[in-house]
Write a protein that holds these residues in place. Structure first.
Motif, short mmCIF file in Angstrom:
data_model
loop_
_atom_site.label_atom_id
_atom_site.label_comp_id
_atom_site.label_asym_id
_atom_site.label_seq_id
_atom_site.Cartn_x
_atom_site.Cartn_y
_atom_site.Cartn_z
N PRO A 65 60.05 73.78 24.56
CA PRO A 65 60.00 74.80 25.61
C PRO A 65 60.05 76.24 25.11
O PRO A 65 59.81 77.17 25.88
N SER A 66 60.38 76.43 23.82
CA SER A 66 60.53 77.79 23.32
C SER A 66 60.29 77.82 21.81
O SER A 66 60.37 76.79 21.14
N PRO A 67 60.03 79.01 21.25
CA PRO A 67 59.91 79.12 19.79
C PRO A 67 61.16 78.66 19.07
O PRO A 67 61.07 78.07 17.99
N ALA A 68 62.33 78.91 19.64
CA ALA A 68 63.58 78.46 19.02
C ALA A 68 63.63 76.94 18.94
O ALA A 68 64.06 76.37 17.93
N ALA A 69 63.16 76.27 20.00
CA ALA A 69 63.13 74.80 20.00
C ALA A 69 62.16 74.28 18.95
O ALA A 69 62.42 73.26 18.30
N SER A 70 61.04 74.99 18.76
CA SER A 70 60.07 74.60 17.74
C SER A 70 60.68 74.69 16.35
O SER A 70 60.56 73.77 15.53
N ARG A 71 61.39 75.79 16.09
CA ARG A 71 62.03 75.97 14.78
C ARG A 71 63.12 74.92 14.55
O ARG A 71 63.27 74.41 13.45
N GLU A 72 63.88 74.62 15.60
CA GLU A 72 64.94 73.62 15.47
C GLU A 72 64.38 72.24 15.14
O GLU A 72 65.02 71.46 14.42
N LEU A 73 63.20 71.93 15.65
CA LEU A 73 62.56 70.66 15.33
C LEU A 73 62.15 70.60 13.85
O LEU A 73 62.07 69.53 13.27
N GLY A 74 61.87 71.77 13.28
CA GLY A 74 61.40 71.82 11.90
C GLY A 74 59.96 72.26 11.79
O GLY A 74 59.27 71.95 10.82
N ILE A 75 59.48 73.00 12.81
CA ILE A 75 58.12 73.52 12.80
C ILE A 75 58.17 75.03 12.57
O ILE A 75 58.84 75.76 13.31
N ALA A 76 57.50 75.50 11.53
CA ALA A 76 57.43 76.93 11.24
C ALA A 76 55.99 77.39 11.41
O ALA A 76 55.07 76.74 10.92
N THR A 77 55.81 78.50 12.10
CA THR A 77 54.47 79.02 12.35
C THR A 77 54.33 80.41 11.76
O THR A 77 55.16 81.29 12.01
N VAL A 78 53.28 80.60 10.96
CA VAL A 78 52.97 81.92 10.41
C VAL A 78 51.70 82.41 11.10
O VAL A 78 50.60 81.97 10.79
N PHE A 79 51.88 83.30 12.07
CA PHE A 79 50.74 83.80 12.83
C PHE A 79 49.96 84.82 12.00
O PHE A 79 50.47 85.39 11.04
N GLN A 80 48.73 85.05 12.41
CA GLN A 80 47.84 85.93 11.66
C GLN A 80 48.42 87.34 11.55
O GLN A 80 48.21 88.04 10.56
#
Length: 250
Positions: A65-80
């Motif tokens: 539901p949020s970028p924080a939830a994505s990071r907690e799962l272990g997903i890191a995103t490097v946007f352009q």
């Protein structure tokens, strides 16, 4: 990801899209502008929520539901856009929001960890105490990728990491992608540069008009086949040129 659908008002951005990411693998996500790549990645990054469809992570169904939830799962995103602070040095950028120390920052420990991380990536950074503004495009991309690893993710998403870079800087960033795979991470590489894709990717996932339009293993697919899947055309200028060359050789 299975059967992912996403609409923005009357615009259907994604229709029944599937995507698999495995540990120690680079998956290239390619497609023309408007194909749905950014929307799909932003769902994984927690920026958008899918309208329907399932996301399974480590064999468990999850919601992001949020970028924080994505990071907690272990997903890191490097946007352009990278979102680096030009006026801060490399150490400060790496640990921005994740500073070490309670009453006072532990600058020595952060500098030590910065060098350790950059060495693991075989990164070419002259000093971790120089302002990011003084670094080249490739070095800035390196800092952004290194920062994404501070939280020890299992999946790293790279959005057009070699866009606007020169040949030497592009090679530097592609070497970083190789290091991420060697560390056992799942890497999603969004790129319009098919030479980069064929250099480092294991699989290529093609989106066209918001739908899956092919999944290929890199050793088994040609440049022309990828182009055809991206454009939806079986007869392109490239295939026509190769056909002419074949006839001339005969």
């Amino acid at each position: 990801m299975r059967g992912i659908n996403k609409s923005f008002g009357a615009v259907r951005a994604l229709t029944d899209v599937d995507l698999d990411i495995h540990a120690g693998e680079v998956v290239a996500l390619v497609g023309d502008n408007g194909a749905g790549k950014s929307t799909l990645v932003k769902i994984l990054a927690g920026v958008h929520a899918q309208d329907s469809g399932e996301i399974t992570f480590d064999e468990k169904r999850v919601s992001i539901p949020s970028p924080a939830a994505s990071r907690e799962l272990g997903i890191a995103t490097v946007f352009q856009e990278l979102s680096l602070c030009d006026n801060l040095d490399v150490v400060s950028n790496l640990f921005l929001g994740r500073e070490i120390g309670a009453a006072a920052l532990d600058e020595v420990e952060m500098e030590k960890r910065s060098w350790e991380l950059l060495r693991q990536l075989s990164a070419k950074i002259p000093s971790v105490r120089v302002p990011v503004a003084s670094l080249s495009g490739g070095q800035r991309q390196t800092v952004a990728i290194a920062r994404s690893l501070i939280g020890e993710p299992t999946v790293v998403i790279l959005d057009e990491p070699t866009a606007a870079l020169g040949i030497a800087q592009t090679a530097e960033v592609l070497n970083l992608v190789e290091r991420l795979r060697e560390r056992g991470l799942g890497v999603v590489l969004i790129s319009h540069n098919l030479a980069d894709v064929q250099a480092v990717a294991d699989r290529v996932v093609v989106l066209r008009l918001g739908r899956n339009n092919g999944v290929f293993t890199v050793p088994d697919v040609s440049y022309e086949e990828i182009i055809a899947a991206i454009t939806g055309a079986t007869d392109t200028a490239i295939t026509a040129r190769d056909s002419r060359r074949g006839e001339e050789s005969r």
